[in-house]
Enzyme design. Structure first.
Site, PDB file in Angstrom:
ATOM      1  N   ASP A 100      40.373  63.827   6.206  1.00 48.35           N
ATOM      2  CA  ASP A 100      39.695  64.512   5.110  1.00 48.35           C
ATOM      3  C   ASP A 100      40.699  65.425   4.415  1.00 48.35           C
ATOM      4  O   ASP A 100      41.303  66.297   5.051  1.00 48.35           O
ATOM      5  CB  ASP A 100      38.499  65.292   5.653  1.00 48.35           C
ATOM      6  CG  ASP A 100      37.375  64.350   6.072  1.00 48.35           C
ATOM      7  OD1 ASP A 100      37.056  63.444   5.294  1.00 48.35           O
ATOM      8  OD2 ASP A 100      36.843  64.510   7.184  1.00 48.35           O
TER       9      ASP A 100
ATOM     10  N   HIS B 132      35.735  63.870  -0.989  1.00 48.94           N
ATOM     11  CA  HIS B 132      34.323  63.819  -0.573  1.00 48.94           C
ATOM     12  C   HIS B 132      33.853  64.968   0.314  1.00 48.94           C
ATOM     13  O   HIS B 132      32.718  64.894   0.834  1.00 48.94           O
ATOM     14  CB  HIS B 132      33.992  62.456   0.045  1.00 48.94           C
ATOM     15  CG  HIS B 132      34.703  62.150   1.338  1.00 48.94           C
ATOM     16  ND1 HIS B 132      35.778  61.293   1.407  1.00 48.94           N
ATOM     17  CD2 HIS B 132      34.498  62.582   2.598  1.00 48.94           C
ATOM     18  CE1 HIS B 132      36.197  61.198   2.660  1.00 48.94           C
ATOM     19  NE2 HIS B 132      35.432  61.986   3.405  1.00 48.94           N
TER      20      HIS B 132
ATOM     21  N   ASP C 143      33.885  56.960   4.146  1.00 52.49           N
ATOM     22  CA  ASP C 143      33.079  58.140   4.481  1.00 52.49           C
ATOM     23  C   ASP C 143      32.352  58.749   3.291  1.00 52.49           C
ATOM     24  O   ASP C 143      31.714  59.790   3.433  1.00 52.49           O
ATOM     25  CB  ASP C 143      34.013  59.199   5.116  1.00 52.49           C
ATOM     26  CG  ASP C 143      33.237  60.325   5.766  1.00 52.49           C
ATOM     27  OD1 ASP C 143      32.095  60.081   6.200  1.00 52.49           O
ATOM     28  OD2 ASP C 143      33.765  61.451   5.838  1.00 52.49           O
TER      29      ASP C 143
ATOM     30  N   HIS D 108      41.146  58.472   9.494  1.00 52.46           N
ATOM     31  CA  HIS D 108      40.461  59.042   8.344  1.00 52.46           C
ATOM     32  C   HIS D 108      40.868  60.518   8.292  1.00 52.46           C
ATOM     33  O   HIS D 108      40.589  61.260   9.221  1.00 52.46           O
ATOM     34  CB  HIS D 108      38.956  58.896   8.532  1.00 52.46           C
ATOM     35  CG  HIS D 108      38.162  59.476   7.415  1.00 52.46           C
ATOM     36  ND1 HIS D 108      38.145  58.902   6.169  1.00 52.46           N
ATOM     37  CD2 HIS D 108      37.385  60.577   7.330  1.00 52.46           C
ATOM     38  CE1 HIS D 108      37.376  59.626   5.371  1.00 52.46           C
ATOM     39  NE2 HIS D 108      36.909  60.653   6.048  1.00 52.46           N
TER      40      HIS D 108
HETATM   41 ZN   LIG Z   1      35.572  62.154   5.470  1.00 47.42          ZN
END
Ligand SMILES: [Zn+2]
Length: 1010
Positions: free
Chosen positions: A264, A578, A374, A262
């Site tokens: 970001d 996000h 997420d 994951h």
């Molecule tokens: Zn995230």
């Protein structure tokens, strides 16, 4: 027999840590290291490799916050290592517990081709297997000294989140940079013992399997000569072979592991660093795929692929090859893993359009799953959008973070506001960063709520958030867990393989209707107001730009700005990531976002103005044209059209009240503002109905202390409501009545270290109270709300979301409702009793709350709506939201749901006036008030076809004719990617097309032009 479990378990722990793991690399020699530090931002690879080095040795400090250092490591493989496996070990000063949250590196060969990424769980670079001895080693490392923003002292204000304030103090100490021999037998023994030790701890004490494993572990430890682990590791492994070979029970839970990181797209690092994070992780993952034939890796977010393509083409070539081999799997089909609460209808749709199109164009792959592990809650409009994009599955695990209520399913149908159902899975492993630890695997099996009817779950496996991905150790563990007694069965599988199996074995799972609300991170609807308003403005301007550019292309032959709009959409979509739109990133990210939004707004305004000038005729004619980009007629100007408008007639009065304050009246509404500048009455004159609850005041600013227990920018905790201060002090109350067409009152207030100026206005002919709020905000850990106590009794209220609205209760009967104390709306909220209602609309905010009380004096119900304006958290940006802000809202008494929809659009899309003398006919006209146009544009394929997206906006059924104001050869019903849906035939009429829509149904039409 005596219970000696803890004795053996403690022995395993110590021997592993102190003897076996250190024996993995039994011999090593130091490498020579030189360093060069880039003066500022990262430099191109060739420049970094060519820069002069100065010597540095292990133990020396390096790396100012956000700096980039280039290391050159060199040496020679000793002759006596011939036949052995040799690796370089590069420890930049890692803390093993925080992959992705600290320094990182990418290793290059002398020719500039990337080898692999370096992080605390990936410090090795394979040099030779087997070595011949005497090989020359020369590698370059691009080392990023990203500071640790979160972890050592979580949630304390820090200056590290902005380059200008982070200082120059070196952050890291170079640890080990060696050439070393890898003993693969010892390495395998470590994995054997970890898997069995972790499994053992999860097994029931009264079952035989636990004791079988314990005794085998004990025999293995007995077989090891602690003074010569390398010579005895094979014998130890022999003792474990039996317990590793016993197969899993037939009923064992089945886990589809998929390699994952994951990443970001921005968070505790700026966007530019994510570009490099993605390159490091994908370099590692393509290398791991080459080494491990069973392994499968998945990566979401088309934007991240686009970054590698642009910035690290060699890595991208490896990715492309692995995708073609079916081993590196693009997931999700969105441009980024966006927030889903706040993006507007079109933006949410375009996340899928641009994501899917990228994967189609680059790889010929069409994803059928949405991948949002997420994201902080999921709006009720999303299922229809996922389906309209041609997808059918959704994965997220975030709802497991809810504070109060445990979600009852892991696999279920999620039904959106229009009735569309999406097959949805929450991985019961409760993380998107699974590490194949026995505890996680056992938790997934135990936690899985659909046992008895289903047996499959998915486990995204690899270090995430800041990247890192899957390690060779995780792959080795997964191999042992493939078929192991006492454990769930683990297989590497693509998300689509998992979903197909899960749906086949469980075709009728339970149904969850409405939004998937996350009972956490509720303040992400408010934090970083300027970022949020930048997004809102960009979405509105994109609508205008597409509408007027399409109109000018069809009507005036002006070239349509395909490339510009494509690029701007992708920028806006990226910023809906996000941690950006939710306001949870470091200061650097939000400062850049504000600048980017300003540039986007300027460019889009230019597109709108060019198109409108091309349409407006003679600018010297002395006339003025009004353009209306809203989907409803306004002041005689048709939706999507332009018309010359004369002077509007007057009709507003303002008078002083004897008891202080003023009375505003436009014949539709009579508004009383008291001497404190509070709105104490709003009378709907036609209905004879008072809007404001007796004894209460509307447009009341309220301030709360707001210091959550953790996650400052993300969270507001329920106890914030225990303390509230009404901001009623007034410095100045001024009337503005320059024209009878509009009157307003201006109220100035000071509070704390801040000031606010509120305006309350009426316009002739409009049944709405227009509210402006300017705030110069200098508070710390406070929450500012604007309250509207309404004299209204209702069980529920409507809040706009993508392509429609959803209802939420006004009460807190159950723990689910009580936990939903802060929610999202787009442009409107609507509350009604039968026959009369109120809309509250906003051009500026997303967060709100609605509560109810019963009055003592008349037993009536007061339903209070509060818009959330500003917060002042200090982590991760210590100065969040300080400074000037501007908000626009309106109160619309006597509003039905259709009025709420219309007023929501009108406040967001103000009319534009342009000199000219040519009236502009709309490209499309709709004859039903509930059928609302969401976008008018030219088709993305450059054909010149006109694409119109519309939806039923009131929650009922509608039959409408969509008339086209231009010649067309045919009409196609399409998906969001503008591809014809063969099963849907448009009923084409002479003027356009006749449609029958379900409640909230969205339809995309392509008018094929001659
Ligand atoms: Zn995230």
């Amino acid at each position: 027999m005596h219970d000696d479990r803890s004795l053996v378990e403690s022995r395993l722990k110590r021997v592993l840590a102190e003897r076996i793991r250190p024996a993995v690399y039994p011999e090593s020699v130091p490498l020579e290291v030189g360093i060069w530090t880039a003066p500022d931002e990262p430099v191109p690879v060739a420049e970094g490799i060519a820069a002069p080095r100065t010597p540095i040795a292990a133990g020396q400090r390096w790396g100012a916050p956000w700096g980039t250092s280039w290391l050159t490591v060199s040496g020679t493989v000793p002759k006596e290592w011939a036949g052995r496996t040799v690796e370089a070990l590069i420890d930049l000063g890692f803390d093993a517990n925080m992959p992705g949250f600290q320094c990182e590196g990418l290793v290059y060969r002398p020719d500039g081709t990337p080898v692999k990424g370096l992080n605390p769980r990936n410090q090795w670079v394979r040099i030779a297997a087997p070595a011949v001895g005497g090989e020359e080693v020369l590698l370059h490392v691009e080392a990023a000294s990203n500071p640790v923003v979160l972890d050592y002292h979580p949630f304390l204000p820090t200056k590290l989140g902005e380059k200008e304030t982070a200082g120059n103090e070196p952050q890291y100490r170079l640890e080990r940079i060696d050439l070393a021999v890898l003993d693969e037998t010892v390495w395998q023994l470590v994995i054997d013992l970890e898997v069995l030790g972790e499994l053992m701890a999860e097994l029931p004490v009264d079952g035989a399997r636990r004791w079988d494993v314990l005794r085998a572990v004990e025999r293995a430890l007995d077989a090891i000569d602690l003074q010569d682990v390398n010579a005895t590791a094979a014998a130890a492994r022999e003792q474990l072979a039996g317990v590793l070979a016993t197969p899993a029970e037939p009923s064992a839970h089945r886990i589809s592991a998929v390699g994952h990181a994951h990443i970001d797209s921005a968070w505790l690092w700026p966007l530019r660093e994510t570009v490099r994070k993605v390159a490091r992780t994908t370099a590692n993952m393509t290398a791991l795929l080459e080494d491990e034939p069973d392994f499968v890796y998945t990566m979401s977010q088309a934007q991240q692929y686009a970054w590698i393509k642009e910035h690290r083409p060699e890595v991208y070539a490896r990715v492309k090859k692995a995708v073609a081999d079916g081993r590196f799997v693009p997931a999700g089909g969105m441009w980024v893993e966006s927030d889903t609460n706040m993006p507007g209808s079109e933006a949410m749709a375009r996340q899928f359009v641009h994501g899917k199109r990228f994967f189609l164009d680059e790889f010929g792959i069409e994803n059928e799953e949405a991948w949002l592990p997420d994201t902080f809650g999921f709006a009720g409009g999303l299922p229809q959008i996922i389906k309209a994009a041609g997808s059918k599955w959704l994965l997220t695990q975030k709802i497991s973070w809810s504070q109060v209520n445990k979600f009852p399913h892991h696999t279920f149908w999620w039904e959106g506001i229009d009735g569309t159902r999406i097959f949805t899975h929450f991985p019961p492993v409760d993380t998107y960063n699974c590490s194949m630890d026995g505890r996680e695997i056992a938790h997934a099996a135990r936690n899985f709520k659909d046992k008895g009817v289903a047996s499959h779950s998915i486990a995204p496996t690899g270090w995430g958030d800041g990247g890192g991905g899957t390690t060779r150790e995780m792959v080795a563990k997964a191999a042992r867990l493939r078929d192991l007694e006492g454990s769930a069965r683990v297989r590497w599988e693509r998300p689509a393989e998992f979903f197909a199996k899960a749906q086949a074995e469980y075709p009728n799972p339970p149904v969850w209707v409405g939004e998937l609300y996350l009972e956490l991170h509720r303040a992400t609807l408010t934090s970083q107001a300027r970022t949020k308003q930048g997004n809102r403005a960009a979405e509105n301007l994109l609508r205008e730009a597409e509408l007027w550019a399409a109109t000018a292309a069809v009507r005036a032959g002006l070239p349509y700005p395909y490339q510009e709009l494509d690029r701007i959409w992708k920028t806006v979509l990226l910023h809906q990531f996000h941690d950006i739109l939710p306001g949870s990133s470091i200061a650097w990210v939000h400062r850049e976002a504000e600048r980017t939004y300003a540039a986007v707004a300027a460019e889009l305004t230019g597109i709108v103005e060019r198109a409108q000038r091309a349409l407006a005729g003679d600018p010297a004619a002395g006339r003025e044209l009004v353009f209306n980009s809203a989907p409803h007629e306004r002041g005689g100007v048709p939706a999507g059209g332009g018309r010359m408008v004369g002077e509007s007639s007057g009709g507003c009065t303002v008078t002083a009240r004897p008891e202080g304050g003023y009375r505003l009246d436009n014949g539709l509404l009579r508004v009383e503002v008291d001497g404190q500048g509070l709105v104490v009455s709003v009378l709907d004159l036609a209905a004879g109905r008072e809007t404001v609850a007796p004894g209460a005041a509307a447009n009341l600013l309220q301030i709360h202390p707001d210091f959550p227990n953790m996650w400052d920018a993300w969270d507001v905790d329920q106890f914030y409501r225990n303390t509230v201060t009404d901001l009623t002090g007034v410095e100045e109350l001024v009337v503005s009545a320059d024209s009878p067409a509009a009157v307003s009152i201006r109220v100035s207030r000071a509070f704390g270290a801040s000031r606010a100026v509120q305006t309350i206005g009426l316009t002739a002919g409009a049944k709405r109270v227009e509210l402006g709020t300017e705030v110069d905000w200098h508070e710390t850990e406070k929450f500012l709300k604007a309250a509207f106590p309404l004299d209204l009794h209702t069980e529920r209220y409507a809040a706009e979301t993508q392509f429609g609205h959803l209802y939420r209760p006004t009460h807190t009967n159950t723990s689910w409702e009580a936990a939903r104390f802060e929610s999202c709306n787009h442009r409107f909220l609507h509350l009604a009793e039968p026959g009369w209602g109120v809309a509250l609309v906003t051009a500026s905010t997303y967060g709100h709350d609605v509560t109810r009380t019963v009055r003592e004096q008349d037993h009536g119900t007061t339903t209070t709506v509060r818009f959330s304006l500003l917060r002042a958290p200090r982590f991760p940006d210590p100065h969040t939201d300080q400074g000037a802000h501007s908000f626009r809202h309106a109160l619309v008494p006597g509003a039905e749901i259709g009025d709420a929809v219309r007023e929501g659009y009108l406040i967001n899309l103000p009319e534009r006036r342009v000199p000219g003398d040519a009236e502009v006919r709309p490209l499309v006209e709709v004859d039903h008030e509930a059928v609302t146009v969401s976008a008018v544009k030219l088709a993305d394929d450059g054909s010149g076809d006109v694409v119109v997206r519309l939806y039923e906006s009131m929650g009922g059924r509608a039959e409408a004719v969509i008339a086209a104001g231009f010649a067309f050869a045919g009409v196609q019903v399409c998906d969001l990617l503008e591809r014809q849906l063969p099963e849907c035939q448009a009923a084409v009429t002479e003027q356009g097309v006749r449609l029958r829509l379900r409640p909230f149904e969205l339809v995309t039409l392509r008018f094929v032009r001659d």
